[in-house]
Enzyme design. Sequence first.
Site, PDB file in Angstrom:
ATOM      1  N   CYS A  95      43.712  47.154  26.032  1.00  0.00           N
ATOM      2  CA  CYS A  95      43.824  45.931  26.825  1.00  0.00           C
ATOM      3  C   CYS A  95      43.922  46.252  28.317  1.00  0.00           C
ATOM      4  CB  CYS A  95      44.968  45.066  26.320  1.00  0.00           C
ATOM      5  SG  CYS A  95      44.698  43.336  26.705  1.00  0.00           S
ATOM      6  N   HIS A 151      43.829  44.532  20.751  1.00  0.00           N
ATOM      7  CA  HIS A 151      44.989  45.351  20.379  1.00  0.00           C
ATOM      8  C   HIS A 151      44.838  45.888  18.953  1.00  0.00           C
ATOM      9  CE1 HIS A 151      47.757  44.264  23.729  1.00  0.00           C
ATOM     10  NE2 HIS A 151      46.921  43.240  23.814  1.00  0.00           N
ATOM     11  N   GLU A 202      46.478  48.131  17.549  1.00  0.00           N
ATOM     12  CA  GLU A 202      47.781  48.499  16.968  1.00  0.00           C
ATOM     13  C   GLU A 202      48.359  47.408  16.061  1.00  0.00           C
ATOM     14  OE1 GLU A 202      47.187  47.738  20.083  1.00  0.00           O
ATOM     15  OE2 GLU A 202      48.893  46.806  21.115  1.00  0.00           O
TER      16      GLU A 202
HETATM   17  N1  GLN Z   1      47.134  41.679  32.071  1.00  0.00           N
HETATM   18  C1  GLN Z   1      45.889  41.791  31.411  1.00  0.00           C
HETATM   19  C2  GLN Z   1      45.278  40.430  31.103  1.00  0.00           C
HETATM   20  O1  GLN Z   1      45.962  39.434  31.064  1.00  0.00           O
HETATM   21  C3  GLN Z   1      46.005  42.638  30.147  1.00  0.00           C
HETATM   22  C4  GLN Z   1      46.922  42.070  29.109  1.00  0.00           C
HETATM   23  C5  GLN Z   1      47.320  43.067  28.048  1.00  0.00           C
HETATM   24  O2  GLN Z   1      47.264  44.285  28.264  1.00  0.00           O
HETATM   25  N2  GLN Z   1      47.774  42.599  26.907  1.00  0.00           N
HETATM   26  O3  GLN Z   1      44.096  40.340  30.880  1.00  0.00           O
END
Ligand code: GLN
Length: 542
Positions: free
Chosen positions: A384, A510, A512
């Site tokens: 992410c 994600h 995970e």
């Molecule tokens: N801050 C970033 C976004 O909002 C990544 C979010 C995250 O890593 N879950 O796109």
Amino acid sequence: MNKKAKYVFVTGGVSSSLGKGIISSSLAKLLQARGFSVTIQKLDPYINVDPGTLNPYEHGECYVTEDGAETDLDLGHYERFSNVPTSQANNVTTGRIYLNVITKERRGDYLGTTVQVIPHITDEIKRSIKVLGETGNYDFVITEIGGTVGDIESFPFIETVRQMKWELGNDCAVVHLTLVPYLKSAGELKTKPTQHSVKTLLEQGVQPDIIVCRTEHHLNDGIRKKIAQFCNVSKSSVIESIDASTIYEVPLLMKDEGLDVEVLKKTDTEIPEKIDLTNWTRFITNVKNPKKEVRIALVGKYVELKDAYKSINEAFIHGGAANEAKVDVKYIKAESVTGDDCEEKFKDVDGILVAPGFGNRGIEGKINAIKYARENKIPFLGICLGMQCAVIEYARNVLGFEGAHSTEMDPETKFPVIDIMEEQKNIDGLGGTMRLGAYECKITPGSHAFDAYKKELIKERHRHRYEFNNMFRKEFEGNGMKMTGINPGKDLVEIVEVKDHPWFVGVQFHPEYKSTVANPHPLFVSFVKESLKHKEERLKNK
Ligand code: GLN
């Protein structure tokens, strides 16, 4: 399927953090191993509508379900143990209950009656418990009540348990988890805190059926008898839960103590003779006797608090076991990585993971770590924000886009390689405004991602507002960063890889969240495998 569900409640006494989530998950695992279908739910007594806006320092990681609910991290345990996806219905907070009741009240649904904790709030709680049972999919609904008995906040939940126990009779059982502390000076285990916490439950009208005692020492017969006698349960219903070296061993310990059998007895359920824990036992053997070891750096903002990266840690355990290896995670505070110190910080690691996150703090450190991983051909996984930083790093250092950034950190950047999605632009406030839950992703055959997943179409969970900016796609693709995973409906970039590198993968989603004991996540399995390979080569060239 149309099954008639039985309900099991798990409450906690004496202290928080005793591991109700692990006990609930272990019970679910054992019931599954006997052929029952089970779902686990958590009721949280706080007033936030969901934990989405909570700082990880408060409650650890925010876990995301397939249907996009932002939930308590215990739901991660439920999925990792049971391998059954949870949903919005599996995590309900006091805030959500009140919001529902107040919405109904404003709509006039209560037809002029005085709206009260009993029956309106308790009815709403009951409804959110039964909704799972009424799907007809489950033999058992296990409901974990957050907090500790006696807390003002959990009163309506315990009151609901009282009512449901009365209504459901033998279709319901209450498991109470307590602490039996060892007093060193006396050289004894003490049962009084357990007695008191059961008294507190009794004052609220709930007699627990089974008492699970967290302890550092084995409970002898005398202690078991005493707890049974003082707490009105049979001796076989006093279950010892001794500290284990890994949480994944708890189902096996609970089986030896007969927790599942006690629950089946209390709920008048015939006890199937067969219990199949073969795969689980094999997994534990791999976790406890690794043949290899590899150290992987986790670069993140919240490294003092391991719970902030709970699912990543667990995914490393699953991915490690699949490689018969132990992954030693070295936490590195993102802010501390200045660039000149990379050699020193990463010299003893064979893989670098850059973690998800929000906001500016630690961004440059993450970018420095990524540059080091890319240039030194160290296996890299960016999740992410970690993927977004990999894109920014590549833009700045390979494409020569000076000052390239995400508009989250620098709204004025000349090269907004990561930008907010069009549809998120007009949303005010921060609660529930993200791209959340599972989305499809199509993978390019021949990529590292494809090698890992071994299929073209996958579904992974998201939690973010910003995206790779397609305006720049050509420049990246033409210069060695490949977009190897794309959301088919919206043409969004979900996976990036660096071509000239043994294993450099950034994912907008994600992975995970979907790693379980039964299905270790393919990206983690591959990442650990590549890190092991890197280690072997590093040692060979020494
Ligand atoms: N801050 C970033 C976004 O909002 C990544 C979010 C995250 O890593 N879950 O796109």
